[in-house]
Each structure stands twice: as C-alpha cells, then as structure tokens.
Enzyme design. Structure first.
Site, PDB file in Angstrom:
ATOM      1  N   ASP A 180       0.854  -1.180   0.000  1.00  0.00           N
ATOM      2  CA  ASP A 180       0.000   0.000   0.000  1.00  0.00           C
ATOM      3  C   ASP A 180       0.897   1.239   0.000  1.00  0.00           C
ATOM      4  O   ASP A 180       2.047   1.181   0.475  1.00  0.00           O
ATOM      5  CB  ASP A 180      -0.897  -0.037   1.237  1.00  0.00           C
ATOM      6  CG  ASP A 180      -1.726   1.210   1.377  1.00  0.00           C
ATOM      7  OD1 ASP A 180      -2.447   1.555   0.422  1.00  0.00           O
ATOM      8  OD2 ASP A 180      -1.643   1.856   2.435  1.00  0.00           O
ATOM      9  N   ASP A 233      -0.077   4.990   0.871  1.00  0.00           N
ATOM     10  CA  ASP A 233      -0.264   5.969   1.947  1.00  0.00           C
ATOM     11  C   ASP A 233      -0.435   5.282   3.292  1.00  0.00           C
ATOM     12  O   ASP A 233      -1.344   4.463   3.476  1.00  0.00           O
ATOM     13  CB  ASP A 233      -1.477   6.843   1.652  1.00  0.00           C
ATOM     14  CG  ASP A 233      -1.346   7.559   0.313  1.00  0.00           C
ATOM     15  OD1 ASP A 233      -0.250   8.073   0.025  1.00  0.00           O
ATOM     16  OD2 ASP A 233      -2.331   7.566  -0.455  1.00  0.00           O
TER      17      ASP A 233
END
Length: 520
Positions: free
Chosen positions: A355, A357
């Site tokens: 991922d 952020d």
C-alpha cells in the site's frame, strides 16, 4: 469450554445451501459440551446472494457466538483457512454445510477428543450416507456413499490447532471440495502427527444433481495432477485414495481420437486414391471404433449393473460413459500444465505488493503535491532488502480523490514518481481512482488491484504478500488468495488489528517476516 477443559471451535464453509441454517440450529441445540464459537465462512462470490441466517440458541441455553465471514468464492480450502485462523481453541472441528448432526454429536466429539495422545493431530468422524429405500442406488448416490470409506474427509474432521499451524492449513490451490482434505492429511502426517478415527457420526444426505453431474466432477482430475506434482507418482497410496480409472480414460480417448482422425483422412483421400490408402484408413477407423465401443461399453456396464437400471439411468450412463474419458483426460492435462511448477504449500513469496499511503509514505489525505511525500522510517532500506532477495515489487493504492474530483490523474502520477524517488523503483503501480459508490472490481478491499499487480509481475496471487496499514489491505489480499502483513498506524482500528492474520509493528519488521517466508 467443556467441563473437562476441552476447547474446540466449529468451522463450516458454505455456498449458501439452505441446509446450513439447519446445521447451525441443530448444533446450538445440542446437549453435549458446546463449542467456544461457530464460524460460518460464506464462500459465495460477493453480491451473488443475501446474508446467511444467524440461528439463535434455544431459550435458557448458554449462547454460543456465531461469526459469519466473507470467503470471496475461492473454494472450501481457502474458506476453512479463513475460518480456523480467527479461532483460538485447541481443536477445530470442520463440518460440511450439508451434513446433519444427530443428537449427542457434541458429546461424542468431546469423547473422541478428550484424552487423546498429544501426538494425535486429527480425529475423523464417521460419515453415514442414507440409502434410497426400495431400490438400488444411482451412480451419483453410490459416488456420495463413497464418503463412508473416505480417509480424513472434512465432512467431519477435527484438527488440533497446533497441527494446522505446523503445515499452514489447507493448500488453497485446491479450488473444489476434492483432494484438499487428502492433501492436508498427507502433510499433517509428514509433519509427525497421528490421525485417528473417532466414534461420532454425522449424516450426509445425497444432494440433488442433474444428469450431467458425473461429467462435471471430472474437473477433479486437475486436482489429481496437483496431488501428483506435490506428493509424487505414488500419491494415491500415500493419500489412501484408491486407484482411479485414468489409464482406461486415456486408452478410450486415444481410441476415439484415432477413429475420428482415420475416418476423416479416409474421406479426404477417397476421391483421388489410386494406392488404396483410403481402404487402409477405413480399416483403422473401424478398429478404433470397435475399441472405443468396447471401452465405453465396459465403463457403462460397470456403472449400470449396480444401479436401479431404469431407462433414464441407463440412458444417462450410456452417454456420460462416452463423455467422461475425454473430459477426464482434458482436465488432467490442464491440471498438469497449470501445476507443472507447483511447490509445496505454502508457496514461497515471489512478489510483495505494498500500500502507498500509511505504509510506504506518511499519509497525507488526497495528496497531489510531490513535495509532501515523506517516506516512513526505514522504507528505502526495507525495500532494498526485498530487491536484494530477488522479490518483485508493486504498489496497490486506492486513490478515490480522483473519483471525488479532488485530484487529477496526473497529480497521482506525480506523487507516485516522488514515492519512487524516495523508496526506489517498483515494477508495477496499480491504482484505483474510483469512489466506493462506483462498485468497481479494483478498489480494495476487493481483489482487483492485487490480481492486476500479480498479472503484471508474472506471478500467481498466492505467491504475493500484501503489506498495508488498514483492514482493506488485508481483506484485498484475502480476496485474491494472497498472504498479508498488517503494519498498523495510529489510525488503524483495533478490530482490524485483531482480525489480521499477521501483524508487524513497522515496515522493516514486516520485511523480516516476508524474508523468513522466502527461506521457508
């Protein structure tokens, strides 16, 4: 917990059969020592049906928690893994969603498990398949009755949690309710555990099936190819599964194929054949046809004689006996090709999908400014270690700011480029620009981004590890059949941490876990 201290949970994968409600209701009404909890794993593809029923315990009874989990349609092996991994009891009892529990089943299960030698890793119940009254059973009914003599069938099979942990549960590459239980039993015993038979009994009614069911179940030949790849040419002996008819199906398919080929060649050569070649081809076609009829007839006879011999059953056995051999051979060849390089379960990671952020960089909501990119501590070094180990890297990121009109796609691209400058190159970026209301297939927690990244990297989803900071990352991995590591931040919800199968305090230690899996 039972009065003697035995703790067990019940896990039931289901495809939404009406019988699952009766099964759970019957379980909650048992008089014996009840389970710590019941976990239903709804393995229907999302959006295909309504919610499962949640039976309530009878008045005055101690309530047993009934948890319903989404299974994403990956098959019973993956569904059972999802179920047992959220439990904490010493034993996990697996049941099929169409079995019927007689009164006293819980007490009989406790009697089977209590006092077992610590070396025993599993206990199988006895399966009773009701026979039709007043007639011989059909071919499908006899096939279902084979459960009565099957070894370690998970229609009723309890495993010690430690044994499941030792082998990492079921091999999720088995997509059907076929061979996944035999494979698990082989691996559990190879890990040094014993398996025993108990005295408890469940009833397994014959499910209604159409007349082509015997042809459809030949898909299991692809799973037989995986068994051979994993356990060698003597896998049937090791798994105690019987011999099968594949050599006869190969011979029948060859006879049918040679008949068609010779007949077609004879017809094509007949108009201009001064050498008599077409006559030779016709004789070859006749010989092939004779062999085909004999082989198909023998298979049909073996299936017709023990059955009711009605006109409908005889007709079904006749045409399916002709269809089964080539279909079986096709599925076996397909399985051989698909699993030609399969490694022992669990497969070692070949790719890590991260991922963006909150995982690679500090989360700045709807960030469109490359200058605001700040990597988390140790991100560059952690990814360099993955690269040095030969792992492929990708990023899977929801960017709903695009769909909300807060970001332009080129801003997302500019931020992604800044991330790469900070943490080093990755081989694929997979970004979902949609808002949740769009109902897209790519947005996490759906599996779309993971599948797309795996395809771009040339690996299977089961060879990927998803590293993220929220439950949607973990759920996306689960939906795609990948492993996951949750790295919580201050915004990660406590229930997401509790539900995650693997948690690491930071990205460098998540990488430690991944590299440990690579070493096996």
């Amino acid at each position: 917990m039972t009065p003697t201290g035995l703790r067990y949970a019940v896990v039931v994968p289901t495809v939404g059969r009406p019988s699952v409600g009766a099964l759970v209701d019957g379980l909650l009404r048992q008089d014996g020592p009840l389970p710590d909890e019941v976990v239903l794993v709804d393995d229907r593809p999302p959006g295909t049906a309504g919610p499962l029923p949640r039976p309530e315990p009878p008045p005055g009874r101690t309530p047993v928690p009934v948890r319903v989990l989404r299974g994403w349609g990956h098959g019973p092996a993956a569904a059972r893994n999802l179920g047992w991994r959220v439990t904490t009891a010493e034993w996990v009892a697996f049941l099929d969603d169409d079995v019927v529990l007689p009164d006293g089943w819980c007490a009989a299960l406790a009697a089977d498990l209590e006092g077992l030698d610590p070396a025993v890793g599993g206990s199988q119940g006895r399966i009773h398949v009701p026979r039709p009254a007043g007639r011989r059973p059909t071919d499908w009914e006899r096939a279902t009755a084979g459960l009565e003599t099957a070894h370690w069938a998970t229609a009723d099979m309890a495993y010690r949690r430690a044994a499941l942990l030792a082998v990492d549960g079921f091999d999720e590459r088995f997509p059907r309710a076929y061979r996944e239980d035999a494979d698990l039993a082989v691996r559990v015993r190879r890990a040094g555990w014993l398996l025993v038979r108990g005295d408890r009994v469940v009833h397994h009614p014959v499910r209604t099936a159409d007349r082509s069911v015997s042809v459809r179940v030949q898909r299991g030949n692809a799973d037989d190819a995986l068994m051979r790849r994993l356990h060698g040419p003597r896998w049937r002996e090791v798994a105690e599964t019987g011999h099968g008819r594949l050599p006869w199906h190969v011979a029948t398919t060859a006879a049918i194929g040679s008949t068609v080929a010779a007949a077609a060649a004879a017809v094509a050569s007949a108009p201009t054949d001064p050498t008599g070649r077409s006559a030779v081809l016709r004789r070859l076609a006749l010989a092939g046809a004779t062999a085909s009829v004999a082989l198909v007839g023998d298979l049909a006879r073996r299936r017709i004689v023990p059955g009711p011999r009605t006109a409908a059953e005889v007709a079904t056995m006749a045409w399916t006996s002709a269809a089964i051999p080539p279909v079986a051979v096709w599925h076996r060849a397909r399985g051989w090709w698909r699993h030609r390089a399969a490694s022992p379960w669990p497969p070692r990671p070949r790719a890590v999908l991260l991922d963006r952020d909150g995982t690679l960089v500090h989360d700045v909501p709807y960030n469109g400014d490359p200058d605001a990119v700040a990597p988390v501590d140790g991100a560059r070094e952690a990814l360099d270690r993955l690269r040095s180990a030969g792992l492929r890297l990708g990023v899977v990121s929801n960017q709903s700011g695009v769909g909300r009109g807060l970001l332009r796609p080129e801003q997302v691209d500019a931020v992604n480029a800044a991330v790469e400058r900070a943490v080093g190159p990755v081989q694929t970026w997979q970004v979902c620009p949609h808002v949740p209301e769009d109902g897209c297939a790519c947005r996490k927690p759906g599996p779309g981004l993971v599948h797309a990244a795996a395809s771009a990297l040339g690996v299977g989803a089961e060879e990927c590890v998803v590293v993220g900071d929220i439950g949607a990352d973990v759920e996306a991995a689960r939906a795609a059949g990948a492993r996951s590591v949750l790295v919580p931040t201050a915004t990660t919800r406590a229930e997401e941490v509790a539900a995650a199968p693997v948690v690491a305090p930071d990205l460098p230690r998540a990488v430690d876990l991944v590299l440990g899996w690579c070493r096996g």
